[in-house]
Design a protein around this motif. Structure first.
Motif, short mmCIF file in Angstrom:
data_model
loop_
_atom_site.label_atom_id
_atom_site.label_comp_id
_atom_site.label_asym_id
_atom_site.label_seq_id
_atom_site.Cartn_x
_atom_site.Cartn_y
_atom_site.Cartn_z
N ALA A 1 0.84 -1.19 0.00
CA ALA A 1 0.00 0.00 0.00
C ALA A 1 0.88 1.24 0.00
CB ALA A 1 -0.91 0.00 1.23
N GLU A 2 0.59 2.17 -0.91
CA GLU A 2 1.32 3.44 -0.98
C GLU A 2 0.55 4.51 -0.22
OE1 GLU A 2 3.43 4.42 -4.86
OE2 GLU A 2 1.48 3.75 -5.57
N GLY A 3 1.24 5.56 0.17
CA GLY A 3 0.56 6.71 0.77
C GLY A 3 0.02 6.45 2.17
N VAL A 4 0.74 5.61 2.93
CA VAL A 4 0.36 5.37 4.32
C VAL A 4 0.88 6.57 5.13
CG1 VAL A 4 0.57 3.79 6.29
CG2 VAL A 4 0.43 2.90 3.95
N GLU A 5 0.01 7.55 5.29
CA GLU A 5 0.45 8.83 5.85
C GLU A 5 0.36 8.88 7.36
OE1 GLU A 5 -1.46 12.24 4.16
OE2 GLU A 5 -0.44 12.00 2.24
N THR A 6 -0.54 8.08 7.92
CA THR A 6 -0.73 8.13 9.37
C THR A 6 -0.65 6.72 9.96
OG1 THR A 6 -3.13 7.81 9.30
CG2 THR A 6 -2.33 10.09 9.08
N GLU A 7 -0.40 6.72 11.26
CA GLU A 7 -0.36 5.46 12.01
C GLU A 7 -1.68 4.71 11.84
OE1 GLU A 7 1.08 6.21 15.97
OE2 GLU A 7 0.16 4.35 16.70
N HIS A 8 -2.79 5.48 11.86
CA HIS A 8 -4.11 4.89 11.76
C HIS A 8 -4.37 4.24 10.39
CE1 HIS A 8 -8.67 5.24 12.84
NE2 HIS A 8 -8.21 4.02 12.97
N HIS A 9 -3.84 4.85 9.33
CA HIS A 9 -3.89 4.21 8.01
C HIS A 9 -3.33 2.80 8.10
CE1 HIS A 9 -3.82 8.20 5.51
NE2 HIS A 9 -5.04 7.74 5.58
N GLY B 1 5.06 5.12 3.00
CA GLY B 1 4.35 6.38 3.20
C GLY B 1 4.96 7.22 4.30
N TYR B 2 4.43 8.45 4.41
CA TYR B 2 4.99 9.41 5.35
C TYR B 2 4.93 8.93 6.80
CZ TYR B 2 4.72 12.74 1.43
OH TYR B 2 4.86 13.38 0.23
N ALA B 3 3.96 8.04 7.13
CA ALA B 3 3.87 7.53 8.50
C ALA B 3 5.13 6.73 8.85
CB ALA B 3 2.64 6.65 8.67
N ILE B 4 5.78 6.20 7.82
CA ILE B 4 7.00 5.41 8.03
C ILE B 4 8.21 6.31 7.82
CG2 ILE B 4 8.31 3.42 7.19
CD1 ILE B 4 5.14 2.71 6.17
N ALA B 5 8.29 6.91 6.65
CA ALA B 5 9.33 7.90 6.38
C ALA B 5 9.04 8.62 5.08
CB ALA B 5 10.70 7.23 6.27
N LYS B 6 9.44 9.89 5.03
CA LYS B 6 9.42 10.62 3.77
C LYS B 6 10.66 10.22 2.98
CE LYS B 6 6.53 14.46 4.90
NZ LYS B 6 6.28 15.88 4.94
#
Ligand code: C2E
Ligand code: MG
Ligand code: MG
Ligand code: MG
Length: 284
Positions: free
Chosen positions: A233-241, A255-260
């Motif tokens: 999955a791409e674009g996992v921006e938040t922990e909740h995603h 995604g940003y939730a992991i790292a930019k």
């Protein structure tokens, strides 16, 4: 009649201006390549379920002397279908593979994904150039993955499939990028030798707000399983995603939730310190 003629001239001039602007942009990019103004950033891919880092994706940026660090959206569209786009693609592939070799020598052995434009993949000599880079480096065999856009016009699907088979013999694997946004998803699944589906970020963005995309995410997951493909999955921006995706049965994420995306120099330290959020551990 005269007004019409004037308007025609006006349009003509605007057209010419536009063409000149386009031409100038292309030449500026060509110069930028020769002056080493392009850089690769790297975004990690992880397994949310096991907490492991599973690889990286190389993403190109332009360190423009006046305009600063430019994202690909500001220069790749101009290069579509232009030979300078292939030139930049060759720069990307060459530099990403050098970085991979370097990391491998330093003890960081992880797969690296490289985005490839459809016209680059189908350009004359693509397989030969790739093999010239890979054959002298047997230690990185199996670590290179190429990402092709699902939405890109793969005009001659059997030619593309043949090129992909030839690359596979070099140990290269293939991902279908932005999966679900194109129009040929299903026939590509059937016809191309793929290894991974990258579910487009548009299906992930709103999953914590409404349930509209859940059936799509479930369907794509089932499709991947039926075709024995990996799925990320791409674009996992938040922990909740991430929590939502884990609950749906997804394990791999980016995604940003992991790292930019980060410069190459930051990657080593990032890998040493990354910890998945506690909520992901609880949803295993
Ligand atoms: P892509 O391959 O689908 O890459 C993912 C894009 O989403 C990247 O944008 C990345 O920075 C961004 N992204 C990652 N995580 C998140 C997130 O959590 N939220 C949001 N909103 N965005 C996220 P970037 O680097 O601007 O690249 C855009 C696109 O340009 C890429 O999409 C890819 O299609 C293309 N591209 C980038 N580098 C290259 C390259 O070297 N060659 C080619 N041919 N295309 C490239
Ligand atoms: Mg990609
Ligand atoms: Mg993508
Ligand atoms: Mg994209």
């Amino acid at each position: 009649k005269q007004g019409g003629k004037n308007r025609y001239q006006c349009f003509d001039a605007a057209q010419e201006e536009l063409l000149r602007g386009h031409h100038q942009q292309i030449e500026e990019i060509r110069l930028g390549i020769s002056l080493q103004q392009f850089v690769l950033y790297y975004q990690p891919k992880v397994n949310m379920y096991t907490g492991q880092v599973i690889g990286y994706e190389a993403l190109v940026r332009w360190q423009h002397p006046q305009r600063g660090l430019l994202p690909p959206a500001l220069f790749l569209p101009q290069l579509e279908q232009h030979p300078v786009g292939i030139l930049l693609g060759q720069w990307v592939v060459t530099n990403a593979i050098s970085q991979l070799v370097l990391w491998q020598q330093q003890g960081l052995t992880l797969p690296l994904s490289i985005n490839i434009a459809a016209n680059h993949l189908q350009s004359i000599g693509f397989v030969e150039q790739l093999s010239a880079l890979l054959l002298p480096q047997p230690h990185i065999r199996g670590l290179v993955e190429l990402e092709i856009l699902e939405s890109s016009a793969l005009e001659d699907i059997s030619l593309v499939s043949t090129i992909m088979q030839q690359c596979s013999e070099l140990g290269v694997t293939f991902a279908l990028d932005d999966f679900g946004t194109g129009y040929s998803s299903l026939s590509y699944l059937k016809k191309l030798p793929l290894h991974l589906l990258k579910v487009d970020q548009s299906f992930v963005r709103d999953i914590t707000i409404d349930d509209d995309d859940l059936p799509i995410l479930q369907g794509i997951l089932a499709l991947a399983q039926a075709f024995a493909l990996e799925i990320i999955a791409e674009g996992v921006e938040t922990e909740h995603h991430g929590v939502k995706l884990l609950q749906l049965g997804y394990q791999l994420a980016q995604g940003y939730a992991i790292a930019k995306p980060m410069p190459a120099a930051a990657v080593f330290d990032w890998v040493q310190q990354w910890q998945p959020p506690a909520s992901w551990q609880r949803n295993r």
